[in-house]
Design a protein around this motif. Sequence first.
Motif, PDB file in Angstrom:
ATOM      1  N   MET A 138       1.402   6.245  -4.123  1.00  0.00           N
ATOM      2  CA  MET A 138       0.671   7.158  -3.253  1.00  0.00           C
ATOM      3  C   MET A 138      -0.490   7.766  -4.036  1.00  0.00           C
ATOM      4  N   SER A 139      -1.683   7.684  -3.491  1.00  0.00           N
ATOM      5  CA  SER A 139      -2.836   8.267  -4.178  1.00  0.00           C
ATOM      6  C   SER A 139      -2.998   9.719  -3.754  1.00  0.00           C
ATOM      7  N   ARG A 140      -3.826  10.423  -4.467  1.00  0.00           N
ATOM      8  CA  ARG A 140      -4.023  11.844  -4.146  1.00  0.00           C
ATOM      9  C   ARG A 140      -4.715  12.037  -2.806  1.00  0.00           C
ATOM     10  N   ARG A 141      -5.273  10.975  -2.254  1.00  0.00           N
ATOM     11  CA  ARG A 141      -5.949  11.078  -0.965  1.00  0.00           C
ATOM     12  C   ARG A 141      -5.013  10.794   0.210  1.00  0.00           C
ATOM     13  N   ASP A 142      -3.783  10.369  -0.080  1.00  0.00           N
ATOM     14  CA  ASP A 142      -2.816  10.116   0.980  1.00  0.00           C
ATOM     15  C   ASP A 142      -2.178  11.427   1.421  1.00  0.00           C
ATOM     16  N   THR A 196       0.787  14.037   2.170  1.00  0.00           N
ATOM     17  CA  THR A 196       2.102  14.320   1.597  1.00  0.00           C
ATOM     18  C   THR A 196       3.148  14.113   2.687  1.00  0.00           C
ATOM     19  N   ALA A 197       4.409  14.115   2.288  1.00  0.00           N
ATOM     20  CA  ALA A 197       5.493  13.952   3.264  1.00  0.00           C
ATOM     21  C   ALA A 197       5.480  15.092   4.277  1.00  0.00           C
ATOM     22  N   ALA A 198       5.202  16.313   3.838  1.00  0.00           N
ATOM     23  CA  ALA A 198       5.168  17.467   4.747  1.00  0.00           C
ATOM     24  C   ALA A 198       3.994  17.344   5.731  1.00  0.00           C
ATOM     25  N   GLN A 199       2.834  16.933   5.230  1.00  0.00           N
ATOM     26  CA  GLN A 199       1.677  16.751   6.120  1.00  0.00           C
ATOM     27  C   GLN A 199       1.954  15.647   7.133  1.00  0.00           C
ATOM     28  N   TRP A 200       2.568  14.572   6.674  1.00  0.00           N
ATOM     29  CA  TRP A 200       2.881  13.466   7.564  1.00  0.00           C
ATOM     30  C   TRP A 200       3.886  13.894   8.627  1.00  0.00           C
ATOM     31  N   ALA A 201       4.882  14.700   8.245  1.00  0.00           N
ATOM     32  CA  ALA A 201       5.893  15.175   9.193  1.00  0.00           C
ATOM     33  C   ALA A 201       5.252  16.012  10.293  1.00  0.00           C
ATOM     34  N   ALA A 202       4.219  16.774   9.973  1.00  0.00           N
ATOM     35  CA  ALA A 202       3.524  17.571  10.990  1.00  0.00           C
ATOM     36  C   ALA A 202       2.646  16.705  11.879  1.00  0.00           C
ATOM     37  N   LEU A 203       2.097  15.638  11.338  1.00  0.00           N
ATOM     38  CA  LEU A 203       1.164  14.796  12.077  1.00  0.00           C
ATOM     39  C   LEU A 203       1.851  13.713  12.914  1.00  0.00           C
ATOM     40  N   GLU A 204       2.943  13.173  12.416  1.00  0.00           N
ATOM     41  CA  GLU A 204       3.586  12.024  13.065  1.00  0.00           C
ATOM     42  C   GLU A 204       3.914  12.230  14.536  1.00  0.00           C
ATOM     43  N   PRO A 205       4.459  13.387  14.949  1.00  0.00           N
ATOM     44  CA  PRO A 205       4.775  13.556  16.373  1.00  0.00           C
ATOM     45  C   PRO A 205       3.544  13.584  17.278  1.00  0.00           C
ATOM     46  N   LEU A 206       2.375  13.788  16.701  1.00  0.00           N
ATOM     47  CA  LEU A 206       1.149  13.869  17.495  1.00  0.00           C
ATOM     48  C   LEU A 206       0.482  12.516  17.713  1.00  0.00           C
ATOM     49  N   LEU A 207       0.927  11.502  16.989  1.00  0.00           N
ATOM     50  CA  LEU A 207       0.317  10.176  17.108  1.00  0.00           C
ATOM     51  C   LEU A 207       0.734   9.508  18.411  1.00  0.00           C
ATOM     52  N   PRO A 208      -0.077   8.590  18.904  1.00  0.00           N
ATOM     53  CA  PRO A 208       0.226   7.926  20.171  1.00  0.00           C
ATOM     54  C   PRO A 208       1.552   7.163  20.133  1.00  0.00           C
ATOM     55  N   VAL A 209       2.264   7.206  21.235  1.00  0.00           N
ATOM     56  CA  VAL A 209       3.517   6.471  21.370  1.00  0.00           C
ATOM     57  C   VAL A 209       3.182   5.010  21.626  1.00  0.00           C
TER      58      VAL A 209
END
Length: 110
Positions: free
Chosen positions: A1-5, A7-20
């Motif tokens: 994982m690069s520093r531009r990816d 984090t797990a916490a950021q991804w957890a907040a974003l994932e439910p908002l992505l298209p189904v």
Amino acid sequence: MSRRDLTAAQWAALEPLLPVGEKPGRPPGIRWRTHTGAPWREVPARYGEWETVYGLFRRWQRDGTWTRILKDLRAGADAEGLITWDVSVDSTITRAHRHAAGARKRGICR
């Protein structure tokens, strides 16, 4: 994982908002590209073909996904009190007509 990816916490907040209905997992390379500002053709190979990354980005742009995600994230942050909606106007960015600044008007001598 690069520093531009994300984090797990950021991804957890974003994932439910992505298209189904999209492939499960993180969208490949979009975050890297938008963070760096690099041309699409320079997206690292670990994210897949640049055309695929660009195609997903544009599809979500056209169908309003990015606007909806931003709106939802903003609403959540506002509900948690993480946003201060104070507005400050700095007069250095306000332009006035030159006559308002005391410029001489045509035909009038002082």
